[in-house]
Design a protein around this motif. Sequence first.
Motif, short mmCIF file in Angstrom:
data_model
loop_
_atom_site.label_atom_id
_atom_site.label_comp_id
_atom_site.label_asym_id
_atom_site.label_seq_id
_atom_site.Cartn_x
_atom_site.Cartn_y
_atom_site.Cartn_z
N UNK A 133 -9.37 -11.70 -0.87
CA UNK A 133 -9.61 -10.88 -2.07
C UNK A 133 -8.27 -10.62 -2.76
N UNK A 134 -8.12 -11.18 -3.96
CA UNK A 134 -6.90 -10.96 -4.74
C UNK A 134 -7.05 -9.67 -5.56
N UNK A 135 -5.97 -8.89 -5.63
CA UNK A 135 -5.96 -7.70 -6.48
C UNK A 135 -6.96 -6.65 -6.05
N UNK A 136 -7.03 -6.39 -4.74
CA UNK A 136 -7.99 -5.40 -4.24
C UNK A 136 -7.44 -3.99 -4.43
N UNK A 155 5.98 -0.76 -8.12
CA UNK A 155 5.50 0.11 -7.03
C UNK A 155 5.71 1.57 -7.42
N UNK A 156 4.87 2.50 -6.93
CA UNK A 156 3.71 2.26 -6.08
C UNK A 156 2.56 1.62 -6.85
N UNK A 157 1.84 0.71 -6.21
CA UNK A 157 0.82 -0.06 -6.88
C UNK A 157 -0.57 0.49 -6.60
N UNK A 158 -1.46 0.21 -7.52
CA UNK A 158 -2.85 0.61 -7.33
C UNK A 158 -3.68 -0.50 -6.71
N UNK A 159 -3.11 -1.73 -6.64
CA UNK A 159 -3.83 -2.86 -6.06
C UNK A 159 -2.93 -3.61 -5.07
N UNK A 198 -16.36 -1.84 -1.12
CA UNK A 198 -15.30 -1.84 -2.13
C UNK A 198 -15.84 -1.64 -3.55
N UNK A 199 -17.14 -1.69 -3.71
CA UNK A 199 -17.76 -1.67 -5.04
C UNK A 199 -17.20 -2.78 -5.92
N UNK A 200 -16.89 -3.92 -5.26
CA UNK A 200 -16.36 -5.11 -5.96
C UNK A 200 -15.08 -4.82 -6.74
N UNK A 201 -14.26 -3.89 -6.25
CA UNK A 201 -13.00 -3.55 -6.90
C UNK A 201 -11.90 -4.54 -6.49
N UNK A 202 -12.05 -5.80 -6.90
CA UNK A 202 -11.03 -6.83 -6.69
C UNK A 202 -11.13 -7.82 -7.84
N UNK A 203 -10.08 -8.63 -8.01
CA UNK A 203 -10.02 -9.52 -9.17
C UNK A 203 -10.64 -10.89 -8.91
#
Length: 297
Positions: A64-67, A131-135, A95-100
């Motif tokens: 999963x990229x950008x999770x 940073x800090x990152x959200x993904x 995750x509610x599909x929260x990835x890119x």
Amino acid sequence: FGLGVPVILRNSEETGSSTRILKKRMRQVKNPFGLEIPHPATASVTKGITLTPDCLEDCILTCYWGCSVQKLHEALQKHVYCFRIKTPQALEDALYSEFLYRQQYFIKKNDKEEKYCQLPEDAQVVDFGPVPRSRYPLIALLTLADEEDREVYDIISMVAVIHVPDESYRLSCRILYQYLLLAQGQYHDLKQLFMSANSTAPSSSDTSPGERSTDRSLLEKAGLAEDEPELHEENSKDCVVCQNGTVNWVLLPCRHACLCDGCIKYFQQCPMCRQFVQESFPLCSKKEQDEDESARI
């Protein structure tokens, strides 16, 4: 104190160090999942990354990229309280599909073939911001493919959080965290032991001292660096105290594996880093040691 008498001050922790160290009860479990990054120097968000799974059973590798950072940790909590994350679909629901972007591979038992993961060009992602990152750049999920295997193994999934360098954050590629998910609903953070072994870590041999210091400063800024205890110059599998017995005891919380069965009872502080020992556990039982010794003979 004005009288010219030398005084040794002892703090409260030191005075309490005479208490016996607790022996942590351990249960041996078989981990069916293994994952490595064979070429960390060539990995990047734009060029992709190569992963090498090494599994004891047929597995599914899902990347999963950008999770979302927040959603991932919420998903781990849901594994404990709501439902078990034992399939890729279960993680995606949590995750509610929260990835890119998502990629998936079927991994045959004991197959060590390299798998190439890359974001598609139309995703137009070149970095994940400062940073800090959200993904997280990349999350790798390993799950057992056969439903019957999920009834056999205690560990049913492994989640690896992987940093992949990009334009904003050039820290070299590495696995930041690994979580083992159990069928009973717990999850454990997989941590390395600091061992005085003959073999050196691949990561240290592949990078120069200058690169390692740069990487560490970047990790510290991101709040991801752990204290790196200084290792002995003499790399040996023998006890660091008596230099005779085989290292068998791990000290907590410092995670140094440096004492043999004979020396463990004499130390309330770690001989490597001087941190007070709260608990300890053996790498193998006396019976296993005797069997291993007889097999060598």
